[in-house]
Design a protein around this motif. Structure first.
Motif, short mmCIF file in Angstrom:
data_model
loop_
_atom_site.label_atom_id
_atom_site.label_comp_id
_atom_site.label_asym_id
_atom_site.label_seq_id
_atom_site.Cartn_x
_atom_site.Cartn_y
_atom_site.Cartn_z
N LEU A 100 0.83 -1.21 0.00
CA LEU A 100 0.00 0.00 0.00
C LEU A 100 0.86 1.26 0.00
CD1 LEU A 100 -2.87 -1.08 2.44
CD2 LEU A 100 -2.99 -0.85 -0.04
N THR A 101 1.95 1.20 0.76
CA THR A 101 2.84 2.36 0.80
C THR A 101 3.38 2.67 -0.60
OG1 THR A 101 3.47 1.66 3.00
CG2 THR A 101 4.85 3.34 1.98
N THR A 102 3.82 1.62 -1.29
CA THR A 102 4.33 1.82 -2.65
C THR A 102 3.26 2.45 -3.53
OG1 THR A 102 5.53 -0.23 -2.30
CG2 THR A 102 5.52 0.64 -4.54
N ILE A 103 2.03 1.91 -3.42
CA ILE A 103 0.95 2.41 -4.28
C ILE A 103 0.67 3.89 -3.98
CG2 ILE A 103 -1.47 2.16 -4.88
CD1 ILE A 103 -1.10 -0.85 -3.99
N HIS A 104 0.64 4.22 -2.70
CA HIS A 104 0.28 5.59 -2.33
C HIS A 104 1.38 6.58 -2.65
CE1 HIS A 104 -3.62 4.68 -0.97
NE2 HIS A 104 -3.18 3.73 -0.15
#
Ligand code: ADP
Ligand code: ZN
Ligand code: ZN
Length: 739
Positions: free
Chosen positions: A529-533
């Motif tokens: 999720l961090t990567t996506i955000h």
């Protein structure tokens, strides 16, 4: 005067109570339903729950065993919760003892005291002097006493070593009465005067009228269906309703689907309120669960958030129930007590006389039907809050188009464009693994599960064949197990294969797979999720895990690789589920400034339900689906119960169900019940699973009353039937899965 008989519910599948005599030392107890007692059962001792006392028992007095011990001075179960359990057991035709086992925290069933955990606190005694002559020559005791003097409210035992407090010194101080050591509860943070830790958003007119409508219930029972498109600000409506509930001195219960319990959801509640939030979901341990349950019961938790079973959390001052994503299948328990938490929540709200809000972007057909029938007030939020635009749908007809690991040429183009524009892509495929089947191109061997009538999925990463139905797995063979040739080919595509292919097609773009296999490691999901955000262009590939709760503002293209399963399936709910999934996945896209695009690959581009869904939206789809259900007499226009049986030998389950069917026919005549149809028995759609042969008998009725009267009589008969002992059987009232 006849002796008092204790009638207990025991954790047993038998749908009856068990009688015990009152032991000599408990003759003067004021008995309350819900009290726990330790009793002999066969050669074991178990814990039962008192349901009632009686003066009479069928068991002869000399056979009646006395209970061994009473565990509670007062019933740990508030009457309201006990009543809910009684209702549940009766509605689902389940043993009360077993129902209570499912409903109560594990530790309560195991006999743990129903009180919040106590902890020992070390504290300097009143009047103790630091220069007490008795410790003048004991430097360590002096030091310890000095440390305690700095903590006038006491030091919990577990923090002793952190404060360099030595237990021996403390014991010596205790002997001299210079310190005290008492067990007590953790000091609780006080209720807040200002509940808001963060200002509320000004509501838009639709949100405002929803809040006002629910408010006008005046805190009494009323059911609301909050149908708001994804991103319309349903959560903001919940938050403001909860605020009013807290301000009125009451508690709120919020149920969310299992998969939604991301840190994101929780953070929104925690950031908004200065409130004590109790959490109940599958990742909390037994002790935490009991503590949360007790805090809710005793009014020390203001907001209770949890998954399905949290429905059974007692509340001292109940004020509001919210069921988020009410259409979600995880609200239905699929084993043991097969209850539906949403349906029970309505019962509970009525019993407790408090309002209930069911929220969803894609309400279940059941709930929409209830709204049409006037049982729920329908509140719609049609606009995305914050001005985000709704996604545009495109049905991409893939008839005769070549597919490359499930991905068509036009779709590849669209992905390329999106990435080139610096945006993110979400590829949805509700199938884990590399390929659903392994096939020998030479002789036609396929990877059949040895225990099920199902194929094993190829998992390339782990080099395994795995059955997704029973969990069986084996190493993926190199040569065909039948003909020995080396021409085994994976057939069809799962998320692993799509991921692999997309990595080759778009070598400069990160491809992130999100499914049960890629997120098992703790923290893996958060990392993804961090990567996506971060917002860089990337491709997300995943299963329905992607469809729920997350916000991906940089995703502007959603690709649904295969929508046809939902249109072909024998399960009458398949199209409803497919539509919900498509809308939910689509809702992840374009939440910020850019409108999203949704491309649906299908062979049935003209299918009326799909056309309706993509051109007119979910509600138009739902109306059409409802009218089909009405004309075919399927739920919600009829009521179902499914009797399932399974056995090791073929035919055995059907034999039992044949007898059950004759018994049911006989009872229908005897009780003069009308409008109940018996369909079957038939082999289950997947007849063999995990080595057992399965069959089912479907009962369909146009009204609940005759169905439930039949079920009550039928189950009593089945429990006495000898052939029932050779099979495993269970009843599913309002099944959501006919498999
Ligand atoms: P839903 O639960 O319906 O999917 P959310 O409550 O998550 O929608 O809201 C979507 C986004 O819109 C969130 O970022 C939220 O902060 C924002 N939002 C909700 N209500 C308002 C409002 N009244 N004004 C401005 N932004 C809002
Ligand atoms: Zn072969
Ligand atoms: Zn299997």
């Amino acid at each position: 005067m006849p002796a008092t008989i204790l009638r207990l519910a025991l954790p047993s599948p038998l749908r009856r109570l068990f009688d015990y005599a009152v032991p000599a030392d408990l003759q003067h107890i004021a008995w309350q339903p819900g009290m726990r007692l330790r009793v002999p059962f066969g050669r074991r001792e178990i814990i039962g729950i008192l349901v009632e006392v009686s003066q009479h028992s069928e068991v002869p007095a000399d056979k009646l065993k006395p209970a061994l011990a009473l565990l509670d001075a007062q019933s740990p179960l508030p009457p309201a919760l006990f009543k809910l359990c009684l209702w549940t057991a009766q509605y689902y035709q389940h043993s009360l003892g077993d129902t209570l086992s499912w409903a109560l925290p594990v530790l309560l069933r195991q006999g743990e005291p129903a009180e919040a955990r106590q902890e020992r606190f070390w504290q300097i005694a009143a009047g103790a002097q630091l220069d007490d002559p008795r410790i003048a020559r004991a430097p360590r005791q002096r030091e310890a006493l000095q440390t305690l003097a700095q903590h006038p409210h006491g030091v919990p035992h577990r923090l002793l070593s952190q404060l360099q407090l030595n237990k021996d010194s403390l014991d010596l101080l205790l002997e001299k009465a210079l310190v005290t050591c008492e067990a007590r509860r953790h000091p609780l943070p006080a209720r807040h005067l200002n509940w808001l830790a963060q200002p509320e958003l000004p509501l838009n007119p639709e949100q405002q009228s929803a809040v006002s409508a629910i408010q006008s219930a005046g805190g009494h029972f009323n059911a609301f269906l909050l149908a708001g498109v994804t991103g319309s600000g349903k959560t903001e409506v919940y938050l403001q309703l909860i605020h009013q509930t807290l301000a009125a001195g009451k508690q709120a219960l919020v149920l969310i689907p299992e998969i939604n319990l991301g840190p994101q959801t929780l953070a929104r509640f925690e950031q908004r309120f200065n409130a004590r939030i109790a959490l109940l979901h599958s990742n909390v341990n037994d002790r935490e669960r009991l503590d949360a349950w007790l805090a809710a019961r005793d009014g020390e938790a203001d907001i209770i958030i949890g998954t399905r079973s949290a429905l059974f959390t007692p509340m001292l001052k109940p004020g509001l129930i919210i069921i988020d994503e009410e259409h979600d299948a995880s609200y239905k328990q699929q084993e043991g007590l097969r209850y539906h938490a949403r349906d029970l929540a309505l019962v509970r709200a009525r019993q407790e006389n408090i309002p209930i809000v069911l929220g969803s972007a894609t309400p279940s057909l059941e709930s929409l039907h209830n709204a049409h029938a006037g049982r729920y007030a329908l509140l719609k939020l049609t606009q995305r809050a914050g001005g985000a635009q709704p996604p545009r749908f495109l049905r991409l007809d893939i008839k005769s188009l070549p597919l490359d690991s499930g991905i068509s040429g036009p779709l590849q183009q669209a992905i390329k464009q999106t990435l080139a524009a610096g945006q993110q892509v979400l590829v949805f495929l509700n199938r884990r693994g590399f390929a659903p089947t392994l096939l020998c191109h030479d002789c036609g061997w396929i990877s059949q599960c040895p225990r099920c009538d199902a194929r094993m999925t190829v998992h390339q990463r782990s080099g395994e064949l795995r059955c997704h139905h029973c969990g069986y797995s084996e190493r993926s063979p190199r040569n065909c197990p039948d003909c020995g040739k080396v021409d085994l080919r994976p057939l069809g595509a799962g998320t692993e294969r799509a991921e692999e292919r997309l990595e080759i097609l778009f070598p400069d773009t990160p491809v992130l797979r999100i499914d049960r296999d890629s997120t098992t490691r703790k923290g893996a999901m958060d990392q993804l999720l961090t990567t996506i955000h971060h917002g860089e262009p990337c491709i997300l590939v995943g299963t329905q895990m992607l469809a729920k709760g997350h916000h991906f503002p940089r995703v502007t293209l959603v690709a649904i690789l295969d929508a046809d399963g939902g249109l072909f399936s024998a399960d009458f709910r398949a199209s409803e589920r497919m539509a919900q999934l498509i809308v939910q996945v689509a809702g992840r896209a374009g939440r910020a400034e850019e409108a999203g695009r949704v491309i649906i690959q299908t062979h049935l581009a003209d299918h009326p339900l799909l056309v309706q869904l993509t051109e007119q939206g979910y509600f138009a789809f739902a109306e059409q689906a409802l009218s089909e259900r009405r004309s075919t007499g399927l739920p919600p226009f009829s009521h179902l119960a499914l009797l399932r049986a399974e056995a090791h030998k073929p035919g055995q389950a059907e034999e039992f169900l044949d007898q059950a069917c004759s018994e049911a026919e006989h009872l229908l005549a005897e009780l003069a019940l009308h409008g109940v149809e018996l369909l079957g028995p038939i082999p289950a759609p997947m007849e063999r699973r995990a080595g057992r042969y399965r069959a089912q008998l479907l009962l369909q009725a146009n009204a609940r009353a005759p169905l439930h009267r039949l079920l009550a009589a039928l189950l009593a008969a089945l429990e006495r039937m000898p052939s029932g002992r050779a099979v495993r059987w269970s009843l599913d009232v309002d099944p959501i899965d006919l498999f």
